[in-house]
Design a protein around this motif. Sequence first.
Motif, PDB file in Angstrom:
ATOM      1  N   TYR A 208      -7.981 -12.842  -3.234  1.00 30.98           N
ATOM      2  CA  TYR A 208      -7.290 -13.739  -4.152  1.00 30.98           C
ATOM      3  C   TYR A 208      -6.210 -12.954  -4.885  1.00 30.98           C
ATOM      4  O   TYR A 208      -6.445 -11.852  -5.376  1.00 30.98           O
ATOM      5  CB  TYR A 208      -8.256 -14.316  -5.187  1.00 30.98           C
ATOM      6  CG  TYR A 208      -9.115 -15.450  -4.701  1.00 30.98           C
ATOM      7  CD1 TYR A 208      -8.680 -16.773  -4.798  1.00 30.98           C
ATOM      8  CD2 TYR A 208     -10.381 -15.216  -4.168  1.00 30.98           C
ATOM      9  CE1 TYR A 208      -9.479 -17.824  -4.367  1.00 30.98           C
ATOM     10  CE2 TYR A 208     -11.193 -16.265  -3.740  1.00 30.98           C
ATOM     11  CZ  TYR A 208     -10.723 -17.566  -3.845  1.00 30.98           C
ATOM     12  OH  TYR A 208     -11.526 -18.602  -3.419  1.00 30.98           O
ATOM     13  N   GLY A 209      -5.014 -13.549  -4.975  1.00 30.53           N
ATOM     14  CA  GLY A 209      -3.984 -13.007  -5.830  1.00 30.53           C
ATOM     15  C   GLY A 209      -3.332 -11.737  -5.329  1.00 30.53           C
ATOM     16  O   GLY A 209      -3.514 -11.302  -4.180  1.00 30.53           O
ATOM     17  N   GLN A 210      -2.575 -11.128  -6.249  1.00 30.03           N
ATOM     18  CA  GLN A 210      -1.852  -9.887  -5.986  1.00 30.03           C
ATOM     19  C   GLN A 210      -1.919  -9.032  -7.248  1.00 30.03           C
ATOM     20  O   GLN A 210      -1.647  -9.526  -8.347  1.00 30.03           O
ATOM     21  CB  GLN A 210      -0.387 -10.190  -5.644  1.00 30.03           C
ATOM     22  CG  GLN A 210       0.454  -8.996  -5.279  1.00 30.03           C
ATOM     23  CD  GLN A 210       0.118  -8.455  -3.893  1.00 30.03           C
ATOM     24  OE1 GLN A 210      -0.523  -9.135  -3.098  1.00 30.03           O
ATOM     25  NE2 GLN A 210       0.519  -7.235  -3.620  1.00 30.03           N
ATOM     26  N   PRO A 211      -2.321  -7.762  -7.138  1.00 23.92           N
ATOM     27  CA  PRO A 211      -2.415  -6.921  -8.340  1.00 23.92           C
ATOM     28  C   PRO A 211      -1.073  -6.825  -9.054  1.00 23.92           C
ATOM     29  O   PRO A 211      -0.026  -6.684  -8.422  1.00 23.92           O
ATOM     30  CB  PRO A 211      -2.858  -5.565  -7.794  1.00 23.92           C
ATOM     31  CG  PRO A 211      -3.538  -5.883  -6.500  1.00 23.92           C
ATOM     32  CD  PRO A 211      -2.803  -7.057  -5.939  1.00 23.92           C
ATOM     33  N   LEU A 212      -1.126  -6.917 -10.364  1.00 15.84           N
ATOM     34  CA  LEU A 212       0.079  -6.798 -11.177  1.00 15.84           C
ATOM     35  C   LEU A 212       0.406  -5.348 -11.466  1.00 15.84           C
ATOM     36  O   LEU A 212       1.561  -4.974 -11.626  1.00 15.84           O
ATOM     37  CB  LEU A 212      -0.109  -7.570 -12.494  1.00 15.84           C
ATOM     38  CG  LEU A 212       1.041  -7.553 -13.501  1.00 15.84           C
ATOM     39  CD1 LEU A 212       2.268  -8.233 -12.910  1.00 15.84           C
ATOM     40  CD2 LEU A 212       0.628  -8.231 -14.796  1.00 15.84           C
ATOM     41  N   SER A 213      -0.591  -4.521 -11.544  1.00 20.76           N
ATOM     42  CA  SER A 213      -0.399  -3.138 -11.972  1.00 20.76           C
ATOM     43  C   SER A 213       0.287  -2.303 -10.897  1.00 20.76           C
ATOM     44  O   SER A 213       0.114  -2.514  -9.702  1.00 20.76           O
ATOM     45  CB  SER A 213      -1.750  -2.514 -12.318  1.00 20.76           C
ATOM     46  OG  SER A 213      -2.613  -2.572 -11.195  1.00 20.76           O
ATOM     47  N   GLY A 214       1.090  -1.340 -11.341  1.00 18.91           N
ATOM     48  CA  GLY A 214       1.696  -0.367 -10.454  1.00 18.91           C
ATOM     49  C   GLY A 214       0.915   0.935 -10.480  1.00 18.91           C
ATOM     50  O   GLY A 214      -0.143   1.050 -11.105  1.00 18.91           O
ATOM     51  N   ARG A 215       1.468   1.941  -9.837  1.00 21.66           N
ATOM     52  CA  ARG A 215       0.756   3.216  -9.707  1.00 21.66           C
ATOM     53  C   ARG A 215       0.479   3.856 -11.067  1.00 21.66           C
ATOM     54  O   ARG A 215      -0.562   4.466 -11.274  1.00 21.66           O
ATOM     55  CB  ARG A 215       1.576   4.167  -8.830  1.00 21.66           C
ATOM     56  CG  ARG A 215       0.930   5.516  -8.610  1.00 21.66           C
ATOM     57  CD  ARG A 215       1.747   6.349  -7.643  1.00 21.66           C
ATOM     58  NE  ARG A 215       1.842   5.689  -6.341  1.00 21.66           N
ATOM     59  CZ  ARG A 215       2.565   6.169  -5.332  1.00 21.66           C
ATOM     60  NH1 ARG A 215       3.281   7.288  -5.483  1.00 21.66           N
ATOM     61  NH2 ARG A 215       2.600   5.548  -4.172  1.00 21.66           N
ATOM     62  N   ASP A 216       1.411   3.704 -12.023  1.00 24.64           N
ATOM     63  CA  ASP A 216       1.265   4.373 -13.313  1.00 24.64           C
ATOM     64  C   ASP A 216       0.765   3.446 -14.410  1.00 24.64           C
ATOM     65  O   ASP A 216       0.796   3.795 -15.587  1.00 24.64           O
ATOM     66  CB  ASP A 216       2.619   4.962 -13.739  1.00 24.64           C
ATOM     67  CG  ASP A 216       3.118   6.002 -12.755  1.00 24.64           C
ATOM     68  OD1 ASP A 216       2.268   6.704 -12.184  1.00 24.64           O
ATOM     69  OD2 ASP A 216       4.348   6.081 -12.559  1.00 24.64           O
ATOM     70  N   LEU A 223      -4.351  -9.325 -12.330  1.00 22.58           N
ATOM     71  CA  LEU A 223      -4.159  -9.965 -11.032  1.00 22.58           C
ATOM     72  C   LEU A 223      -3.320 -11.223 -11.212  1.00 22.58           C
ATOM     73  O   LEU A 223      -3.591 -12.051 -12.077  1.00 22.58           O
ATOM     74  CB  LEU A 223      -5.523 -10.332 -10.428  1.00 22.58           C
ATOM     75  CG  LEU A 223      -5.606 -10.613  -8.933  1.00 22.58           C
ATOM     76  CD1 LEU A 223      -5.279  -9.363  -8.131  1.00 22.58           C
ATOM     77  CD2 LEU A 223      -7.011 -11.109  -8.583  1.00 22.58           C
ATOM     78  N   GLN A 224      -2.269 -11.345 -10.405  1.00 26.24           N
ATOM     79  CA  GLN A 224      -1.454 -12.557 -10.403  1.00 26.24           C
ATOM     80  C   GLN A 224      -2.004 -13.520  -9.354  1.00 26.24           C
ATOM     81  O   GLN A 224      -2.181 -13.148  -8.192  1.00 26.24           O
ATOM     82  CB  GLN A 224      -0.008 -12.235 -10.050  1.00 26.24           C
ATOM     83  CG  GLN A 224       0.665 -11.263 -10.976  1.00 26.24           C
ATOM     84  CD  GLN A 224       2.063 -10.945 -10.471  1.00 26.24           C
ATOM     85  OE1 GLN A 224       3.010 -11.666 -10.755  1.00 26.24           O
ATOM     86  NE2 GLN A 224       2.172  -9.857  -9.714  1.00 26.24           N
ATOM     87  N   LEU A 225      -2.239 -14.756  -9.746  1.00 25.25           N
ATOM     88  CA  LEU A 225      -2.705 -15.795  -8.836  1.00 25.25           C
ATOM     89  C   LEU A 225      -1.598 -16.817  -8.631  1.00 25.25           C
ATOM     90  O   LEU A 225      -0.891 -17.179  -9.579  1.00 25.25           O
ATOM     91  CB  LEU A 225      -3.937 -16.506  -9.396  1.00 25.25           C
ATOM     92  CG  LEU A 225      -5.177 -15.670  -9.704  1.00 25.25           C
ATOM     93  CD1 LEU A 225      -6.212 -16.531 -10.424  1.00 25.25           C
ATOM     94  CD2 LEU A 225      -5.767 -15.101  -8.417  1.00 25.25           C
ATOM     95  N   SER A 226      -1.462 -17.305  -7.409  1.00 27.71           N
ATOM     96  CA  SER A 226      -0.572 -18.441  -7.193  1.00 27.71           C
ATOM     97  C   SER A 226      -1.203 -19.667  -7.846  1.00 27.71           C
ATOM     98  O   SER A 226      -2.403 -19.693  -8.157  1.00 27.71           O
ATOM     99  CB  SER A 226      -0.372 -18.695  -5.702  1.00 27.71           C
ATOM    100  OG  SER A 226      -1.552 -19.236  -5.125  1.00 27.71           O
ATOM    101  N   LEU A 227      -0.397 -20.703  -8.058  1.00 26.45           N
ATOM    102  CA  LEU A 227      -0.946 -21.926  -8.639  1.00 26.45           C
ATOM    103  C   LEU A 227      -1.988 -22.556  -7.724  1.00 26.45           C
ATOM    104  O   LEU A 227      -2.952 -23.170  -8.198  1.00 26.45           O
ATOM    105  CB  LEU A 227       0.177 -22.918  -8.928  1.00 26.45           C
ATOM    106  CG  LEU A 227       1.141 -22.518 -10.044  1.00 26.45           C
ATOM    107  CD1 LEU A 227       2.278 -23.534 -10.148  1.00 26.45           C
ATOM    108  CD2 LEU A 227       0.420 -22.379 -11.379  1.00 26.45           C
TER     109      LEU A 227
END
Length: 388
Positions: A208-216, A223-227
């Motif tokens: 589910y979703g896509q992580p918002l955080s980057g390496r640093d 986590l970003q979720l689509s609608l």
Amino acid sequence: MTPEGTLRGDAVHVGGDARQRFHDSRGYGRPVEGNEIALTRIEAAHLLFRGDLSAVVVDGDALEFEAFFVRAAAASTRFTVRFLVYSDLRDRGFYLSPAREGWPGGRHAAADAVDFVVYERGSDPEDGAVAHHVRVVGERETIAAADVAGQTLAVVDEESDLTYFGATTPELDGATPYQPPAGLAGVLLADRVVVWDAPPDLYQHGFYGQPLSGRDSDLGGALQLSLLEAAALADAGALALTETVDAAAATVDDDAETPASDATDDYAAIVARGRAVEGERFDRRLRTYEDLRGRDLVPKTGFKFGADFRTYRDVETVEDLPHSEHLVRVVQADHTFEPRELSLDVRLAGGVRKRMLFALVEGDGNGVRGGDGAADEIEYVEIGRLTP
């Protein structure tokens, strides 16, 4: 001596030893009386083309292939494209019959739109072992999506080249029975939902979703979720909204009908936002998304491929993600394909080693959730290139 035929009504009759010569040995026509057979104009033209008939008598005139072909083409706008497909399949070594009442193929026609019944190699019309129900389509014709399952589409383009497509009803059984955890809390933004402290399994195993955080970043669980994902999770009781950004921040389609929703209902708030930013397509896509998840498949966006979704059958972990199997386009149940559009979708799917799946959603789009009315019905049709 090469026999000739005589056009009587809508069939060409051939006498002499025609039954043994053409029907029994090569599957042409249908027996009439004794050794006489009746041929369709397509069959007669093919035998003329091969030199197996010398002529066909029409209104007292003995017509050879060229004259008979022109006369038949003038009588039926689809004669030419059907003749091209018939001849091609004969050249490929198939016996085939017209799918019309009174002819052998009429016993096996899957639908009125079917033109020919093609028998498995080594089979003839008497054996009845059918390989294809062939529907002939000109490049500029349209095809009703709801009618194609079980058919082989033979598309004839403007240069008389042929492309075959097989349309089937697929078995959609996934192997990712992931159950999302309860207690997720998210913020509804303009066109997505952010869960700040999502458990790792939601992405790693549920995909589910896509992580918002980057390496640093210190936001390891963001986590970003689509609608679509957020609505499905809210519908399952797993996600609650802690904050909602003013809907005015969303890009609103003024022509879209957005039913009033209960502000306390998180699911309704997410669906209302989806309708605002996407219009009536959102409901069909959400219904399909939830249905695919219910089949233990994992749907993810198919944007990069020009589709609604790509699907994964068996996701154990995102780190070891398998190849996705299908591209999915969601359409209304009364959708009609243009052959060029269909060819583009199927070619693209094949080019990225996927199969093209169409979800035909029946309903007005407002029955997404059980509590809001009867769920819309979905029919799936898989279409791929075929070499007979």
